[in-house]
Design a protein around this motif. Sequence first.
Motif, mmCIF file in Angstrom:
data_model
loop_
_atom_site.group_PDB
_atom_site.id
_atom_site.type_symbol
_atom_site.label_atom_id
_atom_site.label_comp_id
_atom_site.label_asym_id
_atom_site.label_seq_id
_atom_site.Cartn_x
_atom_site.Cartn_y
_atom_site.Cartn_z
ATOM 1 N N PRO A 36 10.328 12.074 -1.157
ATOM 2 C CA PRO A 36 11.158 11.322 -0.208
ATOM 3 C C PRO A 36 11.105 9.813 -0.440
ATOM 4 O O PRO A 36 12.137 9.139 -0.397
ATOM 5 C CB PRO A 36 10.561 11.696 1.147
ATOM 6 C CG PRO A 36 10.023 13.076 0.950
ATOM 7 C CD PRO A 36 9.480 13.063 -0.451
ATOM 8 N N ARG A 37 9.916 9.275 -0.722
ATOM 9 C CA ARG A 37 9.786 7.840 -0.956
ATOM 10 C C ARG A 37 10.593 7.410 -2.180
ATOM 11 O O ARG A 37 11.346 6.441 -2.126
ATOM 12 C CB ARG A 37 8.308 7.490 -1.141
ATOM 13 C CG ARG A 37 8.056 6.022 -1.359
ATOM 14 C CD ARG A 37 6.587 5.740 -1.645
ATOM 15 N NE ARG A 37 5.721 6.193 -0.571
ATOM 16 C CZ ARG A 37 4.630 5.526 -0.179
ATOM 17 N NH1 ARG A 37 4.301 4.391 -0.751
ATOM 18 N NH2 ARG A 37 3.874 5.998 0.770
ATOM 19 N N ASP A 38 10.465 8.136 -3.264
ATOM 20 C CA ASP A 38 11.176 7.777 -4.493
ATOM 21 C C ASP A 38 12.678 7.976 -4.342
ATOM 22 O O ASP A 38 13.488 7.189 -4.863
ATOM 23 C CB ASP A 38 10.665 8.590 -5.668
ATOM 24 C CG ASP A 38 9.235 8.219 -6.066
ATOM 25 O OD1 ASP A 38 8.793 7.118 -5.672
ATOM 26 O OD2 ASP A 38 8.581 9.030 -6.741
ATOM 27 N N ALA A 39 13.073 9.047 -3.648
ATOM 28 C CA ALA A 39 14.496 9.317 -3.458
ATOM 29 C C ALA A 39 15.152 8.216 -2.633
ATOM 30 O O ALA A 39 16.255 7.741 -2.957
ATOM 31 C CB ALA A 39 14.684 10.672 -2.786
ATOM 32 N N ALA A 40 14.475 7.787 -1.555
ATOM 33 C CA ALA A 40 15.028 6.726 -0.714
ATOM 34 C C ALA A 40 15.134 5.417 -1.494
ATOM 35 O O ALA A 40 16.165 4.723 -1.448
ATOM 36 C CB ALA A 40 14.153 6.536 0.522
#
Length: 607
Positions: free
Chosen positions: A141-145
């Motif tokens: 989630p962190r990398d995708a955002a």
Amino acid sequence: MCGIVGIVGGRDAAPVLLDALRRLEYRGYDSAGIATLVNGHIERRRAEGKLDNLATVLEARALPGITGIGHTRWATHGAPTEGNAHPHGTERVSVVHNGIIENHAELRAELEGEGQTFSTETDTETVAQMVDLFLKRGMSPRDAAFACFRRLQGAYALAIIFAGHKELMIGAQHGAPLAVGFGESEMFLGSDSLALSPLTRRIAYLRDGDWAVLSREGAELFDMSGEPVEREIRQTAQIAGSIGKDGYRHYMEKELHEHPLVIGNTLRRMIDPATRRVVLPDLPFDLAAVPRVTMTACGSAFYAGMIGRYWLEGEARLPVDADVASELRYREPPLTPGGLALLISQSGETADTLAALRSLREGGQHVMSVLNVPESTMARESDVVLDTVAGPEICVASTKAFTAQLSVLACVAIGAARARGTLTDAREEELVQALLDLPGRAAELFGLGDAIREVAEVVADARDVLYLGRGAQFPVALEGALKLKEISYIHAEAYAAGEMKHGPIALIDRTVPVVALAPNGRLFEKTASNLQEARARGGRLMCFTDNSGAARMARIAEKMVVLPDAHEFTAPILHSIAVQMLAYEVALLKGTDVDQPRNLAKSVTVE
């Protein structure tokens, strides 16, 4: 414009989110929604129209979960329907957004080419679909955002939650404000500190390009290169219980009655009671050496600036240019080195005014801002902030913030005049006394309700209304016409009275009321002559004057409102309150939504 709130905590999120959204109603909205994580899955509740509609939906279909996001939407891309209401998302991700994604069409075409299926017309769904695609590809989630944020162009504040991650929320800011709130084993996101004030007083304001990863125990902040950053955690001055109606029918009615208190509180910040002299804060520049002022604002704040221009030029002999902020930077005016940029904003977040501030700073100007939110973006980017001490103003149509701005500008004019040697001690004493008399004079206006209602009955039946004033009363006429348009939806125009015979007089007949601002003073006789011309052509004159001008006005006015006598310097402030009261009474007769007029937002945070 739009409102965002989010919570990562240990209690049911939906009731907290709904309450916080009510604190954001003042920003203007036409739909609302909430999403939470329920057993690891994302569930949403949305409704068109007012928050009461969303509350009804939540009563019918409860929404559990301790992590959630909420939103009040002011439609830009896509009609104000339940389907276009935020939060938007997929089974993996849910997003709320304030601002405009300028490259959304390009991104949407790319995402559809990758097989993503859109269900709304909004630019916001582009964010959800892009994060969803990156999650499908195996990103965290962190990398995708973060990957998504780096693709976005335009203005945005974002809050995102993820299926299967019950103690995670990610937010980002670029061109639209977002604050992080720090609680006890709880964390919050909000569009402003007012939304979060019942929940926490510890606030960190993100800067453009910042993004934040929130868990129950804290927040990690990063910039757009992915490097960690630190932002100061401040104790907000917002008071949780300060936004009730206190028995008034509308917030506007309450805020009108707060004029005397607000003016008094603002003046107490700027006038030394011992010396009875204006005291400006320490300035990082020499006010006496300022060659020119560039003043800019939007809406009512701009009209306040126009009145301030009369004061600065008249008392301090300081040249002032005044432009609406949405035009200033595109006009690209030549700026005098060492000049002063004087900006005025209730929220301190107005997109056009903030952009003008940055343009003026790049042009080598000192920056002074008159603000009602000392923790705002404009405050953080100004050299000097003059606080209007108006407290939260909830009604979309500005009232008490306007007269607080005028009170500050009057003091700035006196301080500048003293610094420049254009003001005698006797004249300063005279002007300061006039200001100190203002709260009492303003309180007397509320005894004029019957006279104002008589004028309102005439105006409420009209399709078109003219407002006239001369000198500093001309911007008051502009303010009166704006207020009437905003909350009663009656077409109104304002003119300098001397300009009437250069065109507007053609409009005058028995169907067009003329609201005239004619207090006694240097320009009284000229104003009276202009009004006599209107009367001779069948004009229905609704005159706002004072005791000294009443006898002359009585001979030509169909209706008259007699205000308390005031110094010519401060008369525009009293007349501003009177025309706001008129607009309110007309709106009551028309049955409009006084506090949240159609199509309007309190804080315009996109261009």
